[in-house]
Scaffold this motif. Sequence first.
Motif, PDB file in Angstrom:
ATOM      1  N   ALA A   9       0.437  -1.131   0.099  1.00  0.00           N
ATOM      2  CA  ALA A   9      -0.233  -0.059   0.092  1.00  0.00           C
ATOM      3  C   ALA A   9       0.858   1.197   0.090  1.00  0.00           C
ATOM      4  O   ALA A   9       2.112   1.590   0.335  1.00  0.00           O
ATOM      5  CB  ALA A   9      -1.035  -0.156   1.112  1.00  0.00           C
ATOM      6  N   PRO A  10       0.297   2.401  -0.292  1.00  0.00           N
ATOM      7  CA  PRO A  10       1.699   3.776  -0.951  1.00  0.00           C
ATOM      8  C   PRO A  10       0.657   4.156   0.653  1.00  0.00           C
ATOM      9  O   PRO A  10       0.163   4.187   1.101  1.00  0.00           O
ATOM     10  CB  PRO A  10       0.993   4.063  -1.840  1.00  0.00           C
ATOM     11  CG  PRO A  10      -0.815   3.876  -1.877  1.00  0.00           C
ATOM     12  CD  PRO A  10      -0.400   2.480  -1.329  1.00  0.00           C
ATOM     13  N   VAL A  11       2.754   4.781   1.227  1.00  0.00           N
ATOM     14  CA  VAL A  11       2.722   5.300   2.043  1.00  0.00           C
ATOM     15  C   VAL A  11       3.206   7.290   1.667  1.00  0.00           C
ATOM     16  O   VAL A  11       3.937   6.744   1.713  1.00  0.00           O
ATOM     17  CB  VAL A  11       3.499   4.886   3.169  1.00  0.00           C
ATOM     18  CG1 VAL A  11       3.718   5.631   4.415  1.00  0.00           C
ATOM     19  CG2 VAL A  11       3.081   3.504   3.662  1.00  0.00           C
ATOM     20  N   ALA A  12       1.720   7.652   1.648  1.00  0.00           N
ATOM     21  CA  ALA A  12       1.629   9.465   1.057  1.00  0.00           C
ATOM     22  C   ALA A  12       2.658   9.887   1.655  1.00  0.00           C
ATOM     23  O   ALA A  12       2.459  10.072   3.058  1.00  0.00           O
ATOM     24  CB  ALA A  12       0.599  10.132   0.619  1.00  0.00           C
ATOM     25  N   GLY A  13       4.464  10.516   1.563  1.00  0.00           N
ATOM     26  CA  GLY A  13       5.266  11.672   2.165  1.00  0.00           C
ATOM     27  C   GLY A  13       4.271  12.892   1.915  1.00  0.00           C
ATOM     28  O   GLY A  13       3.871  13.506   0.904  1.00  0.00           O
ATOM     29  N   ILE A  78      -0.556   0.996 -12.494  1.00  0.00           N
ATOM     30  CA  ILE A  78       0.067   1.773 -11.187  1.00  0.00           C
ATOM     31  C   ILE A  78      -0.234   0.993 -10.039  1.00  0.00           C
ATOM     32  O   ILE A  78       0.377   0.872  -8.955  1.00  0.00           O
ATOM     33  CB  ILE A  78       0.035   3.216 -11.182  1.00  0.00           C
ATOM     34  CG1 ILE A  78       0.981   4.179 -12.056  1.00  0.00           C
ATOM     35  CG2 ILE A  78       0.686   3.951  -9.390  1.00  0.00           C
ATOM     36  CD1 ILE A  78       2.139   4.053 -12.181  1.00  0.00           C
ATOM     37  N   ASN A  79      -2.173   0.853  -9.982  1.00  0.00           N
ATOM     38  CA  ASN A  79      -2.745   0.193  -9.487  1.00  0.00           C
ATOM     39  C   ASN A  79      -1.765  -0.988  -8.726  1.00  0.00           C
ATOM     40  O   ASN A  79      -1.612  -2.172  -7.600  1.00  0.00           O
ATOM     41  CB  ASN A  79      -3.913  -0.161  -9.236  1.00  0.00           C
ATOM     42  CG  ASN A  79      -4.847   1.573  -9.023  1.00  0.00           C
ATOM     43  OD1 ASN A  79      -4.503   2.291  -7.874  1.00  0.00           O
ATOM     44  ND2 ASN A  79      -5.895   1.687  -9.669  1.00  0.00           N
ATOM     45  N   LYS A  83       0.055  -2.195  -5.405  1.00  0.00           N
ATOM     46  CA  LYS A  83      -0.363  -3.848  -4.984  1.00  0.00           C
ATOM     47  C   LYS A  83       0.364  -4.851  -5.109  1.00  0.00           C
ATOM     48  O   LYS A  83       0.684  -5.854  -3.939  1.00  0.00           O
ATOM     49  CB  LYS A  83      -1.491  -4.138  -5.459  1.00  0.00           C
ATOM     50  CG  LYS A  83      -2.314  -5.646  -4.951  1.00  0.00           C
ATOM     51  CD  LYS A  83      -3.544  -5.035  -5.040  1.00  0.00           C
ATOM     52  CE  LYS A  83      -3.722  -6.282  -7.285  1.00  0.00           C
ATOM     53  NZ  LYS A  83      -3.270  -7.037  -7.228  1.00  0.00           N
ATOM     54  N   SER A  84       1.623  -4.941  -5.772  1.00  0.00           N
ATOM     55  CA  SER A  84       2.275  -6.165  -5.891  1.00  0.00           C
ATOM     56  C   SER A  84       3.948  -6.195  -6.128  1.00  0.00           C
ATOM     57  O   SER A  84       4.391  -7.031  -6.073  1.00  0.00           O
ATOM     58  CB  SER A  84       1.868  -6.845  -7.325  1.00  0.00           C
ATOM     59  OG  SER A  84       2.028  -6.126  -8.329  1.00  0.00           O
ATOM     60  N   LEU A 294      -5.771   2.474  -5.386  1.00  0.00           N
ATOM     61  CA  LEU A 294      -4.745   2.600  -4.451  1.00  0.00           C
ATOM     62  C   LEU A 294      -3.765   3.845  -4.597  1.00  0.00           C
ATOM     63  O   LEU A 294      -3.067   4.501  -3.989  1.00  0.00           O
ATOM     64  CB  LEU A 294      -3.348   1.518  -3.802  1.00  0.00           C
ATOM     65  CG  LEU A 294      -4.142  -0.452  -3.455  1.00  0.00           C
ATOM     66  CD1 LEU A 294      -3.007  -1.058  -3.392  1.00  0.00           C
ATOM     67  CD2 LEU A 294      -4.179   0.406  -2.325  1.00  0.00           C
ATOM     68  N   TYR A 295      -4.076   4.888  -5.883  1.00  0.00           N
ATOM     69  CA  TYR A 295      -2.899   5.679  -6.856  1.00  0.00           C
ATOM     70  C   TYR A 295      -4.008   6.946  -5.911  1.00  0.00           C
ATOM     71  O   TYR A 295      -3.254   7.971  -5.860  1.00  0.00           O
ATOM     72  CB  TYR A 295      -3.013   5.069  -8.131  1.00  0.00           C
ATOM     73  CG  TYR A 295      -2.751   6.395  -8.403  1.00  0.00           C
ATOM     74  CD1 TYR A 295      -0.958   6.787  -8.121  1.00  0.00           C
ATOM     75  CD2 TYR A 295      -2.698   5.804 -10.387  1.00  0.00           C
ATOM     76  CE1 TYR A 295      -0.403   7.431  -9.052  1.00  0.00           C
ATOM     77  CE2 TYR A 295      -2.025   6.989 -10.725  1.00  0.00           C
ATOM     78  CZ  TYR A 295      -0.448   7.644  -9.819  1.00  0.00           C
ATOM     79  OH  TYR A 295      -0.060   8.951 -10.749  1.00  0.00           O
TER      80      TYR A 295
END
Length: 720
Positions: A9-13, A78-79, A83-84, A294-295
């Motif tokens: 999962a993306p952790v946005a900065g 991108i999604n 995810k993978s 997730l994008y």
Amino acid sequence: MANKWLLVAPVAGALGIGAGFGANELFAAGEVKQDLKPSVSLPLTRVVLFNSGVGYFSRSGDIEGDARVDLTFPESDINDLLKSMVLEDFGKGRISAVSYDSREPIARTLSSFAVNLTGNPTYAGIVGQMRGERIEVAVSPTAANQPGKLTGTIVGVEHQKVPVGTQAIDAEVLNMWCAEGMRAIKFADIQSLRFSNPVIESEFRRALEVLALSHDSQKKAVQLHFAGEGKRKVQVGYVVDAPIWKTSYRLVLDEKEKPYLQGWAMVENPTDEDWGGVKMALVSGRPISFKMDLYNPLYVDRPTVEPELFASLRPVTYSGGFGPEGRNTNGLALKAEQENQNRALRSMGGARAPGGAKGVAQGEKMLLADAPVGLDLRKDAAEFGRRINTGAVGNAATAGALGDFFQYVIDHPVSLARQKSAMLPIVGKDIEGTRVSIYNERVQGKHPLLGLRFKNTSGAHLNQGPITVFEGNVYAGDTRVLDVQPNEERLLSYAIDLGTEVDPKAGVGAHRITSVKAVRGIVTTVTKVTDEKTYRIINRSQTDRTLLIEHPNRTSQQFKLVGTEKPVEDTPEVFRFQTPVKAGETKSFTVKEERDVSSTVALTNGAENSIRYFISLSEASPGLKQKLETALKVKSAWDEQVRELNQVNADLARLNGDQERIRKNLRETPKEAEVYDTYLKKLAAQEKEIDALTARQKALMADEFQARKKYEDYLVTISD
């Protein structure tokens, strides 16, 4: 020891305005450094294609020290990437960060600037947002009573009626506060406008850049940051959309040789990158795969809470306690404050550590250091499980089982240019097979189909696909096969057998009662229903035939085969019966089926005809017949009571009708007439008769009720 990270999962900065726009960061250890070194190439080394619409792609190569790898992906991937993606550093290094182009909604990004360009604002709309800012305006020389340039502060924008000839039209007017005072300038007279504040100028310019970047949304950049020392190998793997790989087969039949099966896999490279010498595997299976967004940044509306307001209170003073029971309230407050700080640290993922912000940072590092390392894909052969029962298949691929999946590993590196497709040989084996003719009335009513019963002795799983059949060097027809496991038998049909003819004829059928049984007044009969169909077969060809007859499987309708040869194969849809037919021979094959049909009848007070029917059945036992005959006798006694009661009811109805006639005559006959007395005497006599019949009716009704109840009670006791 490899440092492995499973990117799930993306952790946005959080990026400040001055740091640039259009990138999210995934932090591996709480630090991100801007890498100014040139990008390192990470070539594609392995491709695994599934027939479920996805592909696994692996890139690996050597890096030295701190390095950055730049990759580009279509936005639609991108999604799946988020995810993978799996990253691995096999030396003394670690994954520093993964950054990728953001997909922040354009309206939200534009609204973050001092000049909001959302919704294509007008000239006046843009200037109206900047009220209070100093500007420099160049005015058209034709403008009346206006100097060439004006410097001042924006007061606002308004609409005014401006005379044009004999009419007045609406015009947008800029109101400015200048050194000379307030001025109103029509926007039509403004040639140029410049903001004096350099920050506003910069904001405007960057907002325009965001608009320009939003037009090119087909490709997104992804940067992989590796940190470490020395030369070492790194690898990245991910699963994205890919065309399913397809199979097609060629089957060569020969009178003297075994059937030869050749299989080809068709793969496609839809990417914008050439595949040069990649290891390729093709997996046959149905893994569950889905997409998740997730994008796109997601925002949740939060309620607005108003602070509670309290009236101010006077300060309260407290006296000390008595003796040693007195407690240090200041100490309690300090302890509570420390507990609150520790609780806040735990909620942020850290441990209890002194030192304020430093303790929080240490807690974050500890949390990330203990994160699950994810899937270990270091070795290509172990990426999708251990292969078992491997064996050579043809000269180009090795087949192996992967639990419930099956894969073909292409033995030689594959090179395939972008936007190109290729056929790769995966099977080339002799297989076991027997020629047959297959007849199914629903497929072809007159002729069977030429076919082959083959056994998959190729050692490989055969993925579904079309088969082109050749008789020697001559094309014989096409067919299609579904997935076939190793050593599984399957039928193929590829042409119509014009030399053989089949004429199916349905028999008359029969119905025969086999048993009669009664339980508490409910009689059940079982009837055996017999169906039969005869297939008349004639072989007009010069060669013997082995005929397979596909007959509907009706076991779900409780039919059983009787007096018929056992089928050589049965499926949920058909039985397959095999019979040899010599050249020029005419013969018949009969399929006979039976089933038992049960019917129930509840014996009630109106079931006399049913009782007589059951007594007449030879399948009914003597004991049941005797009980049924007794029931008829009880029914006869009840019938006698019913007949007597019906007679009394008829007599009463007759007398009541006659009395009505006499009363009518009495009303119309003079009392002095002789017949008047006759009517009175007759009426009196009938009254006495009616009283007697009414009493008899009451007694008969009671007797009839008892007789009926006796009959009904007896019926429910009948069991045999």
